[in-house]
Motif scaffolding. Structure first.
Motif, PDB file in Angstrom:
ATOM      1  N   ASN A 286      43.314  27.123  50.682  1.00  0.00           N
ATOM      2  CA  ASN A 286      41.760  27.266  50.206  1.00  0.00           C
ATOM      3  C   ASN A 286      41.371  26.866  51.045  1.00  0.00           C
ATOM      4  N   GLU A 287      39.764  26.568  51.174  1.00  0.00           N
ATOM      5  CA  GLU A 287      38.384  25.540  51.563  1.00  0.00           C
ATOM      6  C   GLU A 287      38.445  24.234  50.839  1.00  0.00           C
ATOM      7  N   GLY A 288      39.113  24.279  49.805  1.00  0.00           N
ATOM      8  CA  GLY A 288      39.112  22.591  49.514  1.00  0.00           C
ATOM      9  C   GLY A 288      41.157  22.323  49.697  1.00  0.00           C
ATOM     10  N   GLY A 289      41.959  22.904  50.768  1.00  0.00           N
ATOM     11  CA  GLY A 289      42.896  22.085  51.605  1.00  0.00           C
ATOM     12  C   GLY A 289      44.070  22.191  50.428  1.00  0.00           C
ATOM     13  N   THR A 290      43.958  22.995  48.940  1.00  0.00           N
ATOM     14  CA  THR A 290      44.841  22.933  48.405  1.00  0.00           C
ATOM     15  C   THR A 290      45.378  24.638  48.894  1.00  0.00           C
ATOM     16  N   TRP A 291      46.245  24.744  47.744  1.00  0.00           N
ATOM     17  CA  TRP A 291      46.728  26.180  47.955  1.00  0.00           C
ATOM     18  C   TRP A 291      46.584  27.171  46.644  1.00  0.00           C
ATOM     19  N   SER A 292      46.733  28.306  47.238  1.00  0.00           N
ATOM     20  CA  SER A 292      45.463  28.949  45.761  1.00  0.00           C
ATOM     21  C   SER A 292      46.732  30.680  46.374  1.00  0.00           C
ATOM     22  N   VAL A 293      46.723  31.178  45.278  1.00  0.00           N
ATOM     23  CA  VAL A 293      47.668  32.587  45.211  1.00  0.00           C
ATOM     24  C   VAL A 293      46.877  33.974  44.693  1.00  0.00           C
ATOM     25  N   GLU A 294      47.194  34.835  45.255  1.00  0.00           N
ATOM     26  CA  GLU A 294      46.323  35.618  44.341  1.00  0.00           C
ATOM     27  C   GLU A 294      47.147  37.421  44.580  1.00  0.00           C
ATOM     28  N   LYS A 295      46.754  38.048  43.744  1.00  0.00           N
ATOM     29  CA  LYS A 295      47.916  39.504  43.590  1.00  0.00           C
ATOM     30  C   LYS A 295      47.172  40.492  44.606  1.00  0.00           C
ATOM     31  N   VAL A 296      48.223  41.371  45.456  1.00  0.00           N
ATOM     32  CA  VAL A 296      47.206  42.352  46.889  1.00  0.00           C
ATOM     33  C   VAL A 296      48.337  43.171  46.640  1.00  0.00           C
ATOM     34  N   ILE A 297      49.452  43.389  45.581  1.00  0.00           N
ATOM     35  CA  ILE A 297      50.430  44.438  46.138  1.00  0.00           C
ATOM     36  C   ILE A 297      50.223  44.359  44.635  1.00  0.00           C
ATOM     37  N   GLN A 298      50.274  46.075  43.407  1.00  0.00           N
ATOM     38  CA  GLN A 298      50.680  46.366  42.750  1.00  0.00           C
ATOM     39  C   GLN A 298      51.882  47.154  42.752  1.00  0.00           C
TER      40      GLN A 298
END
Length: 478
Positions: A286-298
């Protein structure tokens, strides 16, 4: 030694693999495939073995097992495999891809197989016993093997010697295959383990988790899910410091198994398949330099009658990215379909191909579908060259040019036995699917079948697929 002339002209003396993922797409067509075949839990008292299959349409032995290398022990549960070296060492002309590393999921042995001397007839090079791994690493139940740019081989663990959860990493010397110790710092293992992928340009590795070996070893118990014993996290590691810097909790992300960064070494994102929730999650910096996660397929569950639970998940078990990072492929082992998504925009995957290859909801089977958000009727059973295919699509491997997918149908012997008892009786198969790389689309090759139900010692469970020159799930570019 360079695999293709176009690369050779650019780099003179190069090491194993290819300079870039796009260069790899120009590599030669696959002619043989190595895959482990398992006898544990089948009733056949014989060792697991490495099968060599001829996949060259011009060969008189096309679609045949041309060699079998039995391991010296029983009940290892061979599972995944990796290389002594790969494209991460492309710049080192002293390295050459000659050894296939086969960690055992249950016995915790590691077999090193020489495929360089005679690629069509591999031979055993070295056996690393569990006691050697335990003495230096205190790790067991081994899964993913990746080669590192350092020349070392790194193997993930699911647990400790007693079968409790412990997500650590065994380091082997890539020349002698001596156990060097753990990759992570002492006491720094993750609570659970399974798969991993690294991306050095972002100083990151991310690992996934299944469950403690004692939980999954003998089969799947839904009560263990209720008790919170199955994984739902990703662990973000500092690649240089060898320590966890972030733990990502996955919403709708039960049992995150296979993880794939985009192949482009500059990319700061990728996908993970969450088996039980049947979701594909995108992880990204992410923009802050840490890592994020999001669901893109269900993949929606189906309401059913005549099965273990009232709702059946797709059970996403294997995922792959084409070398140009355009298409994502995954298998729904229980529903029985193989899918292709265009991920040119990774935040918005678009379904471009779907093919049913067996599964638990076929017509005429024990399961009745009561409610289905996707299908109007239950799919027909799959028959290829007269063989009714047991099980569902599971491990997948893509040709370098992205035009052919190879599929096997076994997940893990104890779960095969529980969910697909006919797979134990009939043996697994290997199928081939033709891929439309222009518009997208999947089509079964009706003339391709490798039937592991007809093996000399009895029906076997064939698992992960590897080409001698590397592929899109074995090689990492740095």
């Amino acid at each position: 030694m360079c695999p293709v002339a176009s690369t050779a002209t650019k780099c003179g003396n190069c090491g194993p693999g290819y300079s870039t993922p796009l260069e790899a797409m120009k590599g030669p067509r696959e002619e043989i495939i190595y895959l482990p075949c398992i006898y544990r839990n089948t009733g056949t008292e014989a060792p697991d073995y490495l099968a060599t299959v001829d996949v060259d349409p011009k060969s008189p032995q096309y679609c045949q097992v041309i060699h079998r290398l039995p391991m010296p022990n029983l009940k290892d549960e061979l599972h995944h495999s990796g290389w002594n070296t790969c494209s991460s060492c492309f710049g080192d002309s002293s390295k050459s891809r000659t050894k296939l590393v086969l960690p055992s999921l249950i016995s915790s042995r590691i077999y090193v197989v020489d495929v360089g001397s005679e690629p069509r007839a591999p031979k055993l090079h070295k056996v690393i016993e569990p006691k050697d791994i335990h003495a230096k690493c205190e790790l067991a139940f081994l899964h993913t093997s990746h080669c590192l740019a350092s020349g070392e081989v790194m193997i993930s663990s699911l647990g400790d010697l007693k079968g409790n959860g412990k997500g650590g990493f065994v380091l082997l010397d890539g020349e002698t295959f001596e156990v060097k110790g753990t990759w992570e710092r002492p006491g720094g293992a993750a609570p659970l383990g399974y798969d991993f992928w690294y991306q050095p340009r972002h100083n990151v590795m991310i690992s996934t988790e299944w469950a403690a070996p004692n939980v999954l070893r003998d089969g799947f118990n839904p009560a263990d899910v209720e008790a919170g014993l199955y994984g739902s996290h990703l662990y973000v590691w500092d690649w240089q410091r060898h320590e966890i810097v972030q733990t990502l909790s996955l919403k709708d992300g039960l049992i995150p198994l296979e993880i794939r960064f985009l192949h482009n070494p500059d990319a700061a994102q990728g996908f993970v398949g969450c088996a039980l929730s049947s979701t594909i999650q995108r992880f990204y910096k992410n923009e802050g330099g840490t890592w994020s996660v999001e669901k893109v397929i269900q993949v929606p569950p189906k309401k059913v009658k005549g099965w273990l639970l009232p709702e059946m998940p797709g059970l996403i078990t294997d995922i792959l990215l084409s070398l140009d990072d355009r298409f994502l492929y995954f298998s729904n082992w229980l529903h029985g379909d193989l899918r292709q998504y265009d991920v040119s925009d990774p935040q918005r995957p678009r379904l471009t191909g779907q093919l049913f290859l067996g599964g638990s909801i076929v017509k005429g089977g024990p399961v009745q579908v009561l409610e289905d958000q996707e299908l109007k009727s239950q799919p027909e059973p799959l028959v290829v060259k007269g063989k009714r295919v047991a099980g569902g699509p599971q491990m997948i491997q893509l040709s370098l040019d992205g035009k052919r997918l190879y599929v096997t149908t076994s997940l893990y012997s104890a779960w095969d036995k529980q969910f697909y008892p006919d797979l134990i009786r009939e043996g697994s198969v290997m199928l081939q699917v033709d891929v439309d790389t222009v518009k997208g689309g999947l089509k079964l090759n009706p003339n391709f079948l490798v039937d592991f139900g007809k093996e000399p010692l009895g029906p076997a469970l064939a698992h992960e697929l590897r080409y001698p020159g590397g592929d899109c799930s074995s090689d990492i570019w740095i």
